[in-house]
Design an enzyme around this catalytic site. Structure first.
Site, mmCIF file in Angstrom:
data_model
loop_
_atom_site.group_PDB
_atom_site.id
_atom_site.type_symbol
_atom_site.label_atom_id
_atom_site.label_comp_id
_atom_site.label_asym_id
_atom_site.label_seq_id
_atom_site.Cartn_x
_atom_site.Cartn_y
_atom_site.Cartn_z
ATOM 1 N N GLU A 1 60.425 33.697 36.326
ATOM 2 C CA GLU A 1 59.737 32.488 36.553
ATOM 3 C C GLU A 1 58.645 32.117 35.393
ATOM 4 O O GLU A 1 57.778 31.224 35.855
ATOM 5 C CB GLU A 1 59.082 32.380 38.012
ATOM 6 C CG GLU A 1 60.173 32.828 39.197
ATOM 7 C CD GLU A 1 59.366 32.960 40.453
ATOM 8 O OE1 GLU A 1 58.604 31.938 40.827
ATOM 9 O OE2 GLU A 1 59.354 33.927 40.731
ATOM 10 N N SER B 1 60.858 30.683 43.413
ATOM 11 C CA SER B 1 61.377 29.553 42.856
ATOM 12 C C SER B 1 62.783 29.414 43.240
ATOM 13 O O SER B 1 63.699 28.760 42.608
ATOM 14 C CB SER B 1 61.440 29.561 41.210
ATOM 15 O OG SER B 1 60.089 29.489 40.957
ATOM 16 N N TYR C 1 62.756 21.961 40.264
ATOM 17 C CA TYR C 1 62.472 21.658 38.962
ATOM 18 C C TYR C 1 62.879 20.467 38.154
ATOM 19 O O TYR C 1 62.531 20.349 36.961
ATOM 20 C CB TYR C 1 61.834 23.122 38.195
ATOM 21 C CG TYR C 1 61.242 24.028 39.186
ATOM 22 C CD1 TYR C 1 60.038 23.731 39.219
ATOM 23 C CD2 TYR C 1 61.750 25.144 39.521
ATOM 24 C CE1 TYR C 1 59.103 24.447 39.768
ATOM 25 C CE2 TYR C 1 61.230 25.988 40.396
ATOM 26 C CZ TYR C 1 59.631 25.588 40.688
ATOM 27 O OH TYR C 1 59.068 26.700 41.259
ATOM 28 N N ARG D 1 51.288 28.481 50.671
ATOM 29 C CA ARG D 1 52.149 27.480 51.109
ATOM 30 C C ARG D 1 53.212 28.341 51.945
ATOM 31 O O ARG D 1 53.769 29.414 51.653
ATOM 32 C CB ARG D 1 52.798 26.821 50.010
ATOM 33 C CG ARG D 1 53.430 25.496 50.172
ATOM 34 C CD ARG D 1 54.369 24.911 49.040
ATOM 35 N NE ARG D 1 55.763 25.851 49.224
ATOM 36 C CZ ARG D 1 56.518 26.147 47.864
ATOM 37 N NH1 ARG D 1 55.671 26.222 46.782
ATOM 38 N NH2 ARG D 1 57.527 26.734 48.274
ATOM 39 N N ASP E 1 57.069 27.855 53.770
ATOM 40 C CA ASP E 1 58.125 27.075 54.022
ATOM 41 C C ASP E 1 58.766 27.238 55.487
ATOM 42 O O ASP E 1 58.785 28.261 55.896
ATOM 43 C CB ASP E 1 59.087 27.665 52.773
ATOM 44 C CG ASP E 1 58.380 27.224 51.339
ATOM 45 O OD1 ASP E 1 57.732 26.636 51.315
ATOM 46 O OD2 ASP E 1 59.011 27.734 50.516
ATOM 47 N N GLU F 1 59.331 31.681 54.749
ATOM 48 C CA GLU F 1 58.629 32.415 53.763
ATOM 49 C C GLU F 1 57.428 32.036 53.387
ATOM 50 O O GLU F 1 57.074 30.678 53.663
ATOM 51 C CB GLU F 1 59.415 32.712 52.299
ATOM 52 C CG GLU F 1 59.744 31.393 51.783
ATOM 53 C CD GLU F 1 60.785 31.914 50.409
ATOM 54 O OE1 GLU F 1 60.130 31.948 49.323
ATOM 55 O OE2 GLU F 1 61.878 31.984 50.710
ATOM 56 N N ASN G 1 54.225 31.568 50.327
ATOM 57 C CA ASN G 1 54.049 31.653 48.664
ATOM 58 C C ASN G 1 52.725 31.989 48.575
ATOM 59 O O ASN G 1 51.644 31.080 48.851
ATOM 60 C CB ASN G 1 54.397 30.261 48.054
ATOM 61 C CG ASN G 1 55.859 29.955 48.417
ATOM 62 O OD1 ASN G 1 56.710 30.339 47.693
ATOM 63 N ND2 ASN G 1 56.194 29.385 49.623
ATOM 64 N N GLY H 1 53.637 27.074 43.330
ATOM 65 C CA GLY H 1 53.953 26.434 42.075
ATOM 66 C C GLY H 1 52.980 25.006 42.064
ATOM 67 O O GLY H 1 52.423 24.690 43.103
#
Length: 316
Positions: free
Chosen positions: A16, A152, A222, A261, A263, A276, A278, A282
């Site tokens: 990443e 990612s 992205y 974060r 999800d 999951e 984070n 990002g």
């Protein structure tokens, strides 16, 4: 004008790296707009000498995957006594490994899709096809495959037919030595940013994710224009509250701090399933944390400048 100066760590050697460099540039610009003096440093062999010679007031970790999220960089910073924004070493280890995080949250009563995790060696030693057949019997199709560690969405794929499994498994194991296979939950995918403040962790407005392809993979994440985002997510008040509660619960139960974060997916019955967490989310132009901060009417730069102050205060 702030008198703080901060080193933003970005780059590194994980898969990443490119995303991390973009995150580093974005958060650096945001911090500068809040009056913080910033230098952007790569996480390479020059890092420790630089940290020893020019000790920043704090470090913001914009590394994604590997060293930036598994506790390694955090251990080094703690050895040097340098404050940093984000989860500490123990929390990183708990949250970085997706099956471990799912198991911990499931024990606490949070809803998460049924799953199995198997190392590459199991497929090699027992024969891939019998193991794949057993996975389908247990989890059904469609099935979500993802590396057991990493971010990612690299290597993550939805498998809708049994014939797709072998190729998908190879793609997944290219990024990890074990695969996490989950029962696929169809529904509205959301991401919820949690920020620590004086009164504890607070969930920002959820971001609803609607990729054109139907799968929020690396390309959809992205590449501008391939995913539509709705902030706040188009959820009823009760469901929005449940999503926020799930994210704050995950943040607390895993011992996270400063920013995380979560999800999740909301199924047709309105149930919220944890996917999951984070640890170093990002921060690029298409990333979800900046979207959530903006939707909350807050300043990206001021939020991160505040997190820097929290980090400095912890070291006193």
């Amino acid at each position: 004008m702030s008198d703080r100066w901060v080193a933003v760590l970005a780059g590194g050697l994980s898969h990443e790296r490119d995303v991390s460099l973009r995150s580093g540039r974005r958060v650096s610009a945001a911090l500068r707009s809040a009056g913080v003096v910033v230098e952007e440093w790569d996480a390479d062999a020059s890092l420790l000498p630089r940290l020893r010679e020019s000790r920043p007031d704090a470090v913001v970790i914009a590394l994604h995957g590997g060293e930036g999220e598994n506790g390694s960089i955090q251990t080094v910073l703690e050895l040097l006594g340098i404050p940093y924004v984000g989860a500490d070493v123990n929390a990183c280890r708990r949250g970085w490994d997706k099956p471990s995080a799912k198991a911990e949250l499931a024990r606490a009563g949070l809803l998460t899709p049924d799953w199995v995790v198997l190392p590459h060696s199991t497929f090699r030693e027992l024969g891939a096809q019998p193991v794949l057949d057993a996975m389908v019997e247990r989890l059904g199709l469609p099935m979500m495959l993802k590396p057991h560690q990493g971010g990612s969405a690299l290597g993550a794929q939805v498998v809708r037919e049994a014939g797709e499994l072998p190729t998908a498994m190879v793609g997944c194991l290219a990024y990890s030595d074990a695969v996490l296979a989950e029962k696929y939950v169809d529904g509205v995918e959301v991401a919820v940013t949690v920020i620590d403040g004086p009164d504890g962790p607070t969930a920002l407005p959820a971001v609803e994710i609607a990729p054109e392809s139907g799968v929020y993979d690396y390309t959809a994440r992205y590449t501008a224009g391939l995913t539509t985002f709705h902030t706040p997510a188009r959820l009823g008040a009760e469901t929005a509250a449940a999503v926020a509660d799930l994210a704050v619960s995950a943040h607390r139960l895993l011992g996270l701090r400063d920013v995380s974060r979560t999800d999740a997916v909301v199924d047709a019955d309105g149930a919220v399933h944890f996917l999951e967490v984070n640890l170093s989310p990002g921060l690029t132009e298409t990333s979800l944390v900046p979207m959530a901060i903006e939707a909350a009417g807050l300043s990206f730069g001021e939020i991160y400048a505040g997190l820097v102050e929290r980090a400095v205060a912890r070291a006193r």
